[in-house]
Design a protein around this motif. Structure first.
Motif, PDB file in Angstrom:
ATOM      1  N   THR A 229       0.836  -1.198   0.000  1.00 28.88           N
ATOM      2  CA  THR A 229       0.000   0.000   0.000  1.00 28.88           C
ATOM      3  C   THR A 229       0.873   1.251   0.000  1.00 28.88           C
ATOM      4  O   THR A 229       0.673   2.170  -0.793  1.00 28.88           O
ATOM      5  CB  THR A 229      -0.907   0.012   1.239  1.00 28.88           C
ATOM      6  OG1 THR A 229      -1.600  -1.224   1.307  1.00 28.88           O
ATOM      7  CG2 THR A 229      -1.892   1.149   1.172  1.00 28.88           C
ATOM      8  N   VAL A 230       1.857   1.279   0.898  1.00 32.02           N
ATOM      9  CA  VAL A 230       2.758   2.419   0.970  1.00 32.02           C
ATOM     10  C   VAL A 230       3.576   2.509  -0.311  1.00 32.02           C
ATOM     11  O   VAL A 230       3.723   3.582  -0.905  1.00 32.02           O
ATOM     12  CB  VAL A 230       3.699   2.295   2.187  1.00 32.02           C
ATOM     13  CG1 VAL A 230       4.697   3.444   2.204  1.00 32.02           C
ATOM     14  CG2 VAL A 230       2.883   2.277   3.474  1.00 32.02           C
ATOM     15  N   ALA A 231       4.079   1.357  -0.764  1.00 28.62           N
ATOM     16  CA  ALA A 231       4.901   1.338  -1.976  1.00 28.62           C
ATOM     17  C   ALA A 231       4.129   1.899  -3.158  1.00 28.62           C
ATOM     18  O   ALA A 231       4.667   2.653  -3.972  1.00 28.62           O
ATOM     19  CB  ALA A 231       5.361  -0.091  -2.266  1.00 28.62           C
ATOM     20  N   GLY A 232       2.855   1.557  -3.244  1.00 28.75           N
ATOM     21  CA  GLY A 232       2.052   1.999  -4.387  1.00 28.75           C
ATOM     22  C   GLY A 232       1.670   3.463  -4.277  1.00 28.75           C
ATOM     23  O   GLY A 232       1.506   4.151  -5.276  1.00 28.75           O
ATOM     24  N   PHE A 233       1.517   3.941  -3.031  1.00 28.53           N
ATOM     25  CA  PHE A 233       1.043   5.313  -2.864  1.00 28.53           C
ATOM     26  C   PHE A 233       2.163   6.327  -3.017  1.00 28.53           C
ATOM     27  O   PHE A 233       1.965   7.415  -3.546  1.00 28.53           O
ATOM     28  CB  PHE A 233       0.371   5.472  -1.500  1.00 28.53           C
ATOM     29  CG  PHE A 233      -0.273   6.802  -1.322  1.00 28.53           C
ATOM     30  CD1 PHE A 233      -1.424   7.128  -2.033  1.00 28.53           C
ATOM     31  CD2 PHE A 233       0.273   7.750  -0.470  1.00 28.53           C
ATOM     32  CE1 PHE A 233      -2.019   8.368  -1.893  1.00 28.53           C
ATOM     33  CE2 PHE A 233      -0.316   8.991  -0.320  1.00 28.53           C
ATOM     34  CZ  PHE A 233      -1.462   9.302  -1.032  1.00 28.53           C
ATOM     35  N   ILE A 234       3.354   5.963  -2.563  1.00 34.83           N
ATOM     36  CA  ILE A 234       4.476   6.902  -2.606  1.00 34.83           C
ATOM     37  C   ILE A 234       5.271   6.682  -3.891  1.00 34.83           C
ATOM     38  O   ILE A 234       5.591   5.559  -4.247  1.00 34.83           O
ATOM     39  CB  ILE A 234       5.417   6.676  -1.402  1.00 34.83           C
ATOM     40  CG1 ILE A 234       4.652   6.778  -0.094  1.00 34.83           C
ATOM     41  CG2 ILE A 234       6.588   7.641  -1.450  1.00 34.83           C
ATOM     42  CD1 ILE A 234       4.273   8.156   0.292  1.00 34.83           C
ATOM     43  N   GLY A 235       5.601   7.774  -4.541  1.00 29.18           N
ATOM     44  CA  GLY A 235       6.378   7.682  -5.773  1.00 29.18           C
ATOM     45  C   GLY A 235       5.493   7.892  -6.984  1.00 29.18           C
ATOM     46  O   GLY A 235       4.391   7.360  -7.048  1.00 29.18           O
ATOM     47  N   SER A 236       5.977   8.704  -7.896  1.00 24.45           N
ATOM     48  CA  SER A 236       5.196   8.968  -9.093  1.00 24.45           C
ATOM     49  C   SER A 236       6.155   9.093 -10.268  1.00 24.45           C
ATOM     50  O   SER A 236       7.072   9.904 -10.220  1.00 24.45           O
ATOM     51  CB  SER A 236       4.405  10.257  -8.919  1.00 24.45           C
ATOM     52  OG  SER A 236       3.854  10.658 -10.138  1.00 24.45           O
ATOM     53  N   PRO A 237       6.012   8.279 -11.313  1.00 25.39           N
ATOM     54  CA  PRO A 237       5.023   7.219 -11.466  1.00 25.39           C
ATOM     55  C   PRO A 237       5.188   6.124 -10.403  1.00 25.39           C
ATOM     56  O   PRO A 237       6.250   6.010  -9.792  1.00 25.39           O
ATOM     57  CB  PRO A 237       5.331   6.639 -12.855  1.00 25.39           C
ATOM     58  CG  PRO A 237       6.262   7.579 -13.503  1.00 25.39           C
ATOM     59  CD  PRO A 237       6.912   8.385 -12.453  1.00 25.39           C
ATOM     60  N   ALA A 238       4.132   5.355 -10.202  1.00 29.51           N
ATOM     61  CA  ALA A 238       4.133   4.382  -9.119  1.00 29.51           C
ATOM     62  C   ALA A 238       5.123   3.249  -9.375  1.00 29.51           C
ATOM     63  O   ALA A 238       5.553   3.015 -10.499  1.00 29.51           O
ATOM     64  CB  ALA A 238       2.725   3.805  -8.951  1.00 29.51           C
ATOM     65  N   MET A 239       5.468   2.568  -8.270  1.00 28.13           N
ATOM     66  CA  MET A 239       6.384   1.427  -8.362  1.00 28.13           C
ATOM     67  C   MET A 239       5.802   0.330  -9.267  1.00 28.13           C
ATOM     68  O   MET A 239       4.603   0.100  -9.283  1.00 28.13           O
ATOM     69  CB  MET A 239       6.603   0.885  -6.938  1.00 28.13           C
ATOM     70  CG  MET A 239       7.558  -0.279  -6.849  1.00 28.13           C
ATOM     71  SD  MET A 239       7.602  -0.960  -5.166  1.00 28.13           S
ATOM     72  CE  MET A 239       8.642   0.213  -4.333  1.00 28.13           C
ATOM     73  N   ASN A 240       6.665  -0.316 -10.049  1.00 30.72           N
ATOM     74  CA  ASN A 240       6.234  -1.480 -10.837  1.00 30.72           C
ATOM     75  C   ASN A 240       6.183  -2.690  -9.919  1.00 30.72           C
ATOM     76  O   ASN A 240       7.115  -2.911  -9.132  1.00 30.72           O
ATOM     77  CB  ASN A 240       7.230  -1.762 -11.960  1.00 30.72           C
ATOM     78  CG  ASN A 240       7.376  -0.575 -12.890  1.00 30.72           C
ATOM     79  OD1 ASN A 240       6.455  -0.238 -13.624  1.00 30.72           O
ATOM     80  ND2 ASN A 240       8.537   0.083 -12.839  1.00 30.72           N
ATOM     81  N   VAL A 241       5.118  -3.446  -9.998  1.00 36.40           N
ATOM     82  CA  VAL A 241       4.989  -4.618  -9.134  1.00 36.40           C
ATOM     83  C   VAL A 241       4.620  -5.825  -9.990  1.00 36.40           C
ATOM     84  O   VAL A 241       3.777  -5.730 -10.880  1.00 36.40           O
ATOM     85  CB  VAL A 241       3.902  -4.402  -8.064  1.00 36.40           C
ATOM     86  CG1 VAL A 241       3.764  -5.634  -7.190  1.00 36.40           C
ATOM     87  CG2 VAL A 241       4.226  -3.184  -7.218  1.00 36.40           C
TER      88      VAL A 241
END
Ligand SMILES: Nc1ncnc2c1ncn2[C@@H]1O[C@H](COP(=O)(O)OP(=O)(O)OP(=O)(O)O)[C@@H](O)[C@H]1O
Ligand SMILES: [Mg+2]
Lengths: 365, 297
Positions: A229-241
């Protein structure tokens, strides 16, 4: 003085729980941001701290004193509202002086303190105006002034910059940092803008659906997000998962899926048993142009100082930050690599961070 | 001027013409004829008379009845207005709170305002009645008095009664206006004030009242004008009595026109009344335009 402690604080509106068992310890003089998507309970948390909302359970302490039963005006905190909430019929000077008047500060001292604050915030020329005659940025400063003049133990700010245009916002951000450094008081800052949180905070509390996800300095939040959740919310563009399987191997483990094999190691050795994981990598850690993997470019977005490239590999979508002079075009095949040292590994079931990191070059599946 | 400009100019004249016409018919004509009538001595039933110039006015200036009526009008207006405003604000503040049956209470409160004056006055006369009225009955029963009180036939009871009934009848207007304004005051102003250390009373005087100022100005002006020319309520309740103790100017106009059949004198009283109201108006416009200039830009 000025430290803030939430202990198992819970807030329910009817059957809806807006804040769930929040434990949060903010040091005196610290600048802390409450960050999270809309509706995650940031404002509710701040309002409980201010005394405008009462916790359903748990205790809140300010400066070592439990304030659950203390009236808002007696908590020695000042709040800046998103809408500024300036008193429309009072002049700027009267607005700033108001909290002092309510505290019964003598007129002469009141005027001196208002003047000092006005000087700090460059409001001197505006003291006789009414809020309606000010620009948004000026109103913002008056609201700050009204908070500053009280010399409170803590400042509470609820998205104070969200009504300003981008340029003014950047400017006020710098001013707030400067202000915090100068007054050295505790700041609790609510925002849904990660840029604000990242640039201004000593520590960020990331919230999601009423639950505190992670409370750490910006760098840690960014580099070691506690969960997906944190990984996806922080950073733009979002982290690749991407999904992957963790399998034991000589000297640690290997994450493998249809695209790649990445050797992983735990700092203390031992990577645990085989299981499903989620493998994350930030766009700036995707290196285009050379490497063992290959993908097909879908979209190329030059932003001026860099180029955002979206591409597909083995059925998964990726976004990469490439140099401004990146020359690929949609439809072309591009070789790429991942910075193995900066891989993020999350539990496939819980989404929690696993203390594993890349332990060698990545190879194609 | 181009042809098109001229055509638009004519269109403009055409469009405001109906308004001007109606304005002339319903305002200018009665006004002018009232002033005109006041310069004659006229026998009401036949509407015949002769020119007397300002004699009617000279008469009024020397008449005790006129000054007494003017005084009564002012007294009634001020007293009932103050009571209306106080009651209206208090009630609006109460209805603004979250309470059970709020919407029901909000509609019920309008009842006095909507009920016809005749009906309302009849009910009140019945309540006030010295022989079988419930008011006297209860007060006697509670031992407050040993004999029934004459609420409408003696002074100062009669004045108190009309003031009370007037306030009761018209305070809902204040409630509506104030409540509407209360609902538009941002909640955050109260929250900011609370955090700034303001208690309940401070929040009322520092946030609520200043925000109500504009609407109260309008309400006071409107109610003052309406109360000043109030006729039916007073006429039906006390008839201006005892003798002329509660006689106001509108009641005097009526008496002169249809009791004494002196239409000219009645018109003179009416025109004097209008002059007093004009003074109200000027004061109001002064205040309004000053506030406009006082940086509400
Ligand atoms: N008074 C209330 N009654 C009922 N529900 C409420 C109340 N106040 C807030 N909520 C709910 O609680 C949740 C959290 O609200 P909150 O205002 O704290 O969100 P937020 O994180 O500040 O969001 P935003 O970024 O949009 O301001 C939301 O789902 C909201 O609908
Ligand atoms: Mg919010």
């Amino acid at each position: 003085m000025g430290g803030i402690v939430f202990s198992r604080v819970r807030k329910a509106f009817g059957s809806f729980v807006a804040v769930k068992d929040l434990d949060l310890e903010i040091g005196a003089g610290e600048f802390v941001s409450l960050l999270g998507p809309s509706g995650c309970g940031k404002t509710t948390t701040l309002r409980m701290l201010a005394g405008l909302e009462f916790p359903t359970a748990g205790t809140i302490a300010i400066g070592g004193r439990v304030v659950n039963d203390v009236a808002p005006g007696k908590r020695n905190v000042a709040m800046v509202f998103q809408s500024y909430a300036l008193y429309p019929h009072m002049t700027v000077g009267e607005n700033i002086a108001y909290p002092l008047r309510k505290q019964g500060v003598a007129r002469a001292e009141r005027e001196a303190r208002v003047r000092a604050v006005a000087e700090t915030l460059q409001l001197g020329a505006l003291l006789d105006r009414r809020p309606k005659q000010l620009s948004g940025g000026q109103q913002q400063r008056v609201a700050l002034g009204r908070a500053l003049v009280r010399e409170p133990a803590a400042f509470l700010l609820d998205e104070p910059l969200s009504n300003l245009d981008a340029k003014l916002r950047a400017h006020m951000r710098a001013e707030l940092i400067e202000l915090h450094r100068r007054v050295g008081k505790t700041f609790v800052y609510v925002t849904h803008d990660q840029l604000e949180a990242m640039t201004m905070s000593d520590r960020i509390a990331v919230m999601h659906e009423g639950v505190l996800q992670q409370f750490a300095p910006p760098r840690v939040i960014y580099d070691q997000p506690a969960n997906l959740t944190v990984a996806g919310f922080i950073g733009s563009p979002a982290m690749n998962v991407m999904d992957a399987e963790l399998v034991a191997a000589a000297g640690g483990a290997v994450a493998a899926n249809g695209l790649l094999r990445a050797p992983l190691a735990a700092p203390g050795g031992g990577a645990g048993g085989a299981r499903t994981i989620r493998l994350g990598v930030r766009p700036e850690d995707v290196l285009l142009g050379a490497g063992p993997l290959s993908g097909r470019i879908r979209v190329v977005e030059p932003t001026g100082h860099e180029t955002i490239v979206a591409f597909e590999a083995a059925g998964a979508s990726f976004v990469a930050r490439a140099a401004a002079d990146f020359s690929g075009a949609p439809g072309e095949t591009v070789p790429f690599d991942l910075r193995s040292a900066r891989l993020h590994v999350f539990d496939g079931a819980t989404g929690g961070r696993l203390e594993l990191s890349g332990a060698g070059p990545i190879s194609a599946a | 001027m181009s042809r098109l400009d001229r055509r638009y100019a004519w269109l403009g004249v055409l469009l405001i013409a109906p308004t001007v016409l109606i304005f002339c018919m319903v305002i200018v004509y009665p006004l002018v004829s009232a002033i005109y009538l006041s310069l004659f001595s006229i026998f009401t039933p036949t509407l015949t008379g002769h020119w007397v110039g300002f004699a009617n006015y000279a008469d009024l200036v020397g008449s005790h009845e006129f000054w007494r009526s003017l005084f009564n009008t002012a007294l009634w207006t001020v007293l009932t207005l103050v009571l209306q405003i106080a009651l209206g604000i208090a009630m609006a503040l109460m209805l603004h709170q979250n309470m059970v049956f709020r919407s029901l209470a909000r509609s019920l409160i309008l009842f006095p305002y909507f009920v016809s004056t005749v009906v309302a006055v009849l009910v009140w006369r019945w309540l006030f009645n010295d022989l079988y009225g419930i008011l006297n009955h209860l007060m006697l029963w509670a031992g407050m008095f040993s004999a029934p009180i004459d609420w409408l036939g003696t002074m100062p009871n009669a004045l108190a009664s009309i003031v009370l009934v007037g306030a009761w009848k018209y305070f809902p207007f204040v409630v509506i206006a104030v409540l509407a304004r209360l609902q538009s005051i941002p909640e955050q102003l109260y929250e900011a004030a609370t955090i700034d250390g303001a208690g309940a009373w401070s929040r009322f005087t520092d946030v609520t009242l200043p925000q109500l100022r504009e609407v109260l100005l309008v309400v006071v002006l409107l109610r003052a004008i309406w109360d000043f020319k109030e006729f039916d309520l007073i006429y039906l309740l006390t008839g201006g009595g005892p003798v002329i103790a509660t006689q106001t100017l509108p009641r005097m106009v009526y008496k002169a026109a249809f009791g004494l059949n002196q239409m000219g004198r009645a018109a003179a009283v009416a025109v004097s009344m209008m002059l007093v109201m004009l003074a109200f108006m000027v004061v109001y416009l002064r205040i309004a335009s000053r506030r406009e200039r006082e940086g509400r830009a």
